[in-house]
Design a protein around this motif. Structure first.
Motif, PDB file in Angstrom:
ATOM      1  N   ASN A  31      33.697  31.890   0.488  1.00  0.00           N
ATOM      2  CA  ASN A  31      33.395  32.417   1.823  1.00  0.00           C
ATOM      3  C   ASN A  31      32.324  33.495   1.778  1.00  0.00           C
ATOM      4  O   ASN A  31      32.377  34.397   0.935  1.00  0.00           O
ATOM      5  CB  ASN A  31      34.656  33.019   2.447  1.00  0.00           C
ATOM      6  CG  ASN A  31      35.826  32.074   2.379  1.00  0.00           C
ATOM      7  OD1 ASN A  31      35.727  30.933   2.808  1.00  0.00           O
ATOM      8  ND2 ASN A  31      36.934  32.538   1.823  1.00  0.00           N
ATOM      9  N   PHE A  33      29.789  36.032   4.548  1.00  0.00           N
ATOM     10  CA  PHE A  33      29.754  36.570   5.908  1.00  0.00           C
ATOM     11  C   PHE A  33      28.494  37.416   6.119  1.00  0.00           C
ATOM     12  O   PHE A  33      28.024  38.066   5.187  1.00  0.00           O
ATOM     13  CB  PHE A  33      30.957  37.501   6.154  1.00  0.00           C
ATOM     14  CG  PHE A  33      32.292  36.921   5.794  1.00  0.00           C
ATOM     15  CD1 PHE A  33      32.746  36.934   4.486  1.00  0.00           C
ATOM     16  CD2 PHE A  33      33.105  36.368   6.773  1.00  0.00           C
ATOM     17  CE1 PHE A  33      33.986  36.409   4.145  1.00  0.00           C
ATOM     18  CE2 PHE A  33      34.345  35.842   6.448  1.00  0.00           C
ATOM     19  CZ  PHE A  33      34.785  35.860   5.137  1.00  0.00           C
ATOM     20  N   PHE A  48      29.550  33.194   9.613  1.00  0.00           N
ATOM     21  CA  PHE A  48      30.175  33.078   8.313  1.00  0.00           C
ATOM     22  C   PHE A  48      30.091  31.641   7.822  1.00  0.00           C
ATOM     23  O   PHE A  48      29.796  30.713   8.583  1.00  0.00           O
ATOM     24  CB  PHE A  48      31.602  33.609   8.310  1.00  0.00           C
ATOM     25  CG  PHE A  48      32.565  32.859   9.178  1.00  0.00           C
ATOM     26  CD1 PHE A  48      32.691  33.167  10.529  1.00  0.00           C
ATOM     27  CD2 PHE A  48      33.385  31.866   8.659  1.00  0.00           C
ATOM     28  CE1 PHE A  48      33.602  32.494  11.336  1.00  0.00           C
ATOM     29  CE2 PHE A  48      34.294  31.188   9.456  1.00  0.00           C
ATOM     30  CZ  PHE A  48      34.401  31.506  10.796  1.00  0.00           C
ATOM     31  N   TYR A  50      32.145  28.945   4.940  1.00  0.00           N
ATOM     32  CA  TYR A  50      33.243  28.759   4.004  1.00  0.00           C
ATOM     33  C   TYR A  50      32.931  27.694   2.954  1.00  0.00           C
ATOM     34  O   TYR A  50      33.783  27.321   2.160  1.00  0.00           O
ATOM     35  CB  TYR A  50      34.551  28.423   4.731  1.00  0.00           C
ATOM     36  CG  TYR A  50      34.451  27.290   5.700  1.00  0.00           C
ATOM     37  CD1 TYR A  50      34.220  27.535   7.052  1.00  0.00           C
ATOM     38  CD2 TYR A  50      34.571  25.968   5.289  1.00  0.00           C
ATOM     39  CE1 TYR A  50      34.116  26.495   7.954  1.00  0.00           C
ATOM     40  CE2 TYR A  50      34.468  24.927   6.175  1.00  0.00           C
ATOM     41  CZ  TYR A  50      34.231  25.201   7.508  1.00  0.00           C
ATOM     42  OH  TYR A  50      34.126  24.169   8.404  1.00  0.00           O
ATOM     43  N   ARG A  98      38.628  27.892   2.785  1.00  0.00           N
ATOM     44  CA  ARG A  98      38.692  28.192   4.214  1.00  0.00           C
ATOM     45  C   ARG A  98      39.430  29.509   4.456  1.00  0.00           C
ATOM     46  O   ARG A  98      40.030  29.721   5.483  1.00  0.00           O
ATOM     47  CB  ARG A  98      39.354  27.065   5.001  1.00  0.00           C
ATOM     48  CG  ARG A  98      38.518  25.802   5.066  1.00  0.00           C
ATOM     49  CD  ARG A  98      39.056  24.845   6.087  1.00  0.00           C
ATOM     50  NE  ARG A  98      38.777  25.297   7.435  1.00  0.00           N
ATOM     51  CZ  ARG A  98      37.789  24.844   8.185  1.00  0.00           C
ATOM     52  NH1 ARG A  98      36.974  23.935   7.711  1.00  0.00           N
ATOM     53  NH2 ARG A  98      37.599  25.315   9.411  1.00  0.00           N
ATOM     54  N   GLY A  99      39.394  30.363   3.465  1.00  0.00           N
ATOM     55  CA  GLY A  99      39.789  31.763   3.649  1.00  0.00           C
ATOM     56  C   GLY A  99      41.252  32.053   3.824  1.00  0.00           C
ATOM     57  O   GLY A  99      41.677  32.385   4.920  1.00  0.00           O
ATOM     58  N   GLN A 105      37.328  41.314   1.520  1.00  0.00           N
ATOM     59  CA  GLN A 105      35.926  40.978   1.420  1.00  0.00           C
ATOM     60  C   GLN A 105      35.219  41.988   0.529  1.00  0.00           C
ATOM     61  O   GLN A 105      35.590  43.161   0.484  1.00  0.00           O
ATOM     62  CB  GLN A 105      35.293  40.943   2.810  1.00  0.00           C
ATOM     63  CG  GLN A 105      35.871  39.827   3.664  1.00  0.00           C
ATOM     64  CD  GLN A 105      35.305  39.796   5.069  1.00  0.00           C
ATOM     65  OE1 GLN A 105      34.166  40.172   5.311  1.00  0.00           O
ATOM     66  NE2 GLN A 105      36.108  39.323   6.009  1.00  0.00           N
TER      67      GLN A 105
ATOM     68  N   PHE B  34      43.912  45.659   6.453  1.00  0.00           N
ATOM     69  CA  PHE B  34      43.080  46.270   5.420  1.00  0.00           C
ATOM     70  C   PHE B  34      42.565  47.629   5.904  1.00  0.00           C
ATOM     71  O   PHE B  34      42.342  47.831   7.095  1.00  0.00           O
ATOM     72  CB  PHE B  34      41.853  45.393   5.115  1.00  0.00           C
ATOM     73  CG  PHE B  34      42.165  43.977   4.760  1.00  0.00           C
ATOM     74  CD1 PHE B  34      42.383  43.015   5.741  1.00  0.00           C
ATOM     75  CD2 PHE B  34      42.223  43.581   3.437  1.00  0.00           C
ATOM     76  CE1 PHE B  34      42.667  41.696   5.419  1.00  0.00           C
ATOM     77  CE2 PHE B  34      42.501  42.257   3.100  1.00  0.00           C
ATOM     78  CZ  PHE B  34      42.720  41.316   4.089  1.00  0.00           C
ATOM     79  N   TYR B  36      39.182  49.818   4.705  1.00  0.00           N
ATOM     80  CA  TYR B  36      37.988  49.896   3.866  1.00  0.00           C
ATOM     81  C   TYR B  36      37.404  51.296   4.016  1.00  0.00           C
ATOM     82  O   TYR B  36      37.541  51.941   5.055  1.00  0.00           O
ATOM     83  CB  TYR B  36      36.941  48.878   4.313  1.00  0.00           C
ATOM     84  CG  TYR B  36      37.281  47.436   4.030  1.00  0.00           C
ATOM     85  CD1 TYR B  36      38.019  46.679   4.940  1.00  0.00           C
ATOM     86  CD2 TYR B  36      36.851  46.808   2.855  1.00  0.00           C
ATOM     87  CE1 TYR B  36      38.322  45.343   4.687  1.00  0.00           C
ATOM     88  CE2 TYR B  36      37.146  45.472   2.603  1.00  0.00           C
ATOM     89  CZ  TYR B  36      37.881  44.753   3.518  1.00  0.00           C
ATOM     90  OH  TYR B  36      38.175  43.438   3.270  1.00  0.00           O
ATOM     91  N   GLY B 100      41.453  29.900  12.007  1.00  0.00           N
ATOM     92  CA  GLY B 100      40.297  30.465  11.323  1.00  0.00           C
ATOM     93  C   GLY B 100      40.723  31.654  10.495  1.00  0.00           C
ATOM     94  O   GLY B 100      41.915  31.909  10.335  1.00  0.00           O
ATOM     95  N   PHE B 101      39.798  32.395   9.994  1.00  0.00           N
ATOM     96  CA  PHE B 101      40.142  33.545   9.168  1.00  0.00           C
ATOM     97  C   PHE B 101      39.225  34.703   9.480  1.00  0.00           C
ATOM     98  O   PHE B 101      38.859  35.464   8.637  1.00  0.00           O
ATOM     99  CB  PHE B 101      40.092  33.187   7.680  1.00  0.00           C
ATOM    100  CG  PHE B 101      38.803  32.564   7.241  1.00  0.00           C
ATOM    101  CD1 PHE B 101      38.588  31.214   7.406  1.00  0.00           C
ATOM    102  CD2 PHE B 101      37.813  33.329   6.653  1.00  0.00           C
ATOM    103  CE1 PHE B 101      37.396  30.636   7.000  1.00  0.00           C
ATOM    104  CE2 PHE B 101      36.624  32.763   6.231  1.00  0.00           C
ATOM    105  CZ  PHE B 101      36.425  31.413   6.401  1.00  0.00           C
ATOM    106  N   PHE B 105      37.140  44.156  12.741  1.00  0.00           N
ATOM    107  CA  PHE B 105      37.055  45.536  12.266  1.00  0.00           C
ATOM    108  C   PHE B 105      37.159  46.514  13.435  1.00  0.00           C
ATOM    109  O   PHE B 105      36.675  46.236  14.533  1.00  0.00           O
ATOM    110  CB  PHE B 105      35.713  45.771  11.560  1.00  0.00           C
ATOM    111  CG  PHE B 105      35.646  45.193  10.180  1.00  0.00           C
ATOM    112  CD1 PHE B 105      35.350  43.850   9.989  1.00  0.00           C
ATOM    113  CD2 PHE B 105      35.876  45.986   9.063  1.00  0.00           C
ATOM    114  CE1 PHE B 105      35.289  43.306   8.715  1.00  0.00           C
ATOM    115  CE2 PHE B 105      35.806  45.453   7.794  1.00  0.00           C
ATOM    116  CZ  PHE B 105      35.512  44.113   7.622  1.00  0.00           C
TER     117      PHE B 105
END
Lengths: 116, 115
Positions: A31, A33, A48, A50, A98-99, A105, B34, B36, B100-101, B105
């Motif tokens: 993946n 982005f 993005f 994949y 496909r994440g 990341q 997450f 960051y 989806g993924f 943020f």
């Protein structure tokens, strides 16, 4: 350690130019982005990918396109640069087919692009 | 649509003060969370993550975060900050099982620690 390399740290272009931003990762991540980072807006996803030759639109794809001909490389293209595309552009990559979304990341250093 | 809210855009603390940065998200399903951090002149890097198990997660440099599902929150904490913690902090959420993924943020919180 994962390395995501963006081709330029700073870039100055003129309105109407076609601009290419390049990103390479060295960890065989599926993946990749592209984000833009603007003060007070955080990171907004542009596109993005994949898989090789696959791409999906993010939240703000207008005025941009992408290319992923090789697994390690993901290019962002500004078809006809405009002043409102002046921003910091961040490339990222992550593991996963496909994440699987528990994967973090890994980011490049960013390209600060100014359109005059 | 999913969204992530970070309540404080700028925080100024003195060294040794305690830190708590708020993060709330809007999504009713399963999430991965997450934090960051972006130190001045450096790339974003992962501070910590939560995807299952103990809702109190520990990250690098003494940071921790607590996932409270009922409050849709994932606040970041550190008992005693140092000058070197000066950075911008981003909360991020992956919504699971949406087909989806995409990661969403937050707008970021700029932390300045006075020596």
């Amino acid at each position: 350690d994962v390395k995501v390399t963006q081709s330029s740290r700073y870039l100055v272009k003129r309105t109407g130019e076609k601009v290419f931003l390049e990103c390479v990762q060295d960890m065989d991540h599926e993946n990749m982005f592209w984000y833009r980072q603007d003060p007070g807006l955080g990171l907004r996803l542009i596109y993005f990918s994949y898989d090789v030759k696959m791409k999906e639109k993010g939240d703000i794809p207008e005025g941009y396109s992408v290319s992923r001909e090789k697994k390690e490389r993901f290019s962002l293209i500004l078809e006809s640069a405009s002043t409102n595309q002046t921003s910091m552009y961040l490339c990222a990559s992550s593991w996963g087919i496909r994440g699987p979304s528990n994967q973090p990341q890994h980011f490049g250093d960013g390209t600060r692009l100014s359109i005059l | 649509a999913q969204s992530v809210s970070q309540h404080n855009h700028h925080v100024i603390l003195s060294e040794a003060a305690s830190l708590e940065l708020g993060c709330n998200y809007s999504y009713g399903g399963t999430v991965n969370l997450f934090w960051y951090v972006q130190y001045p002149g450096q790339h974003l890097q992962l501070l910590l993550k939560y995807f299952s198990g103990d809702p109190l997660v520990k990250g690098i440099k003494g940071f921790e975060a607590e996932f409270i599902k009922s409050k849709f929150s994932f606040n970041l904490r550190k008992p005693s900050v140092q000058w070197s913690d000066t950075a911008e902090y981003f909360c991020a959420v992956n919504a699971v099982n949406t087909g989806g993924f995409k990661t969403i943020f937050g707008a970021g919180t700029r932390l300045f620690v006075k020596a």
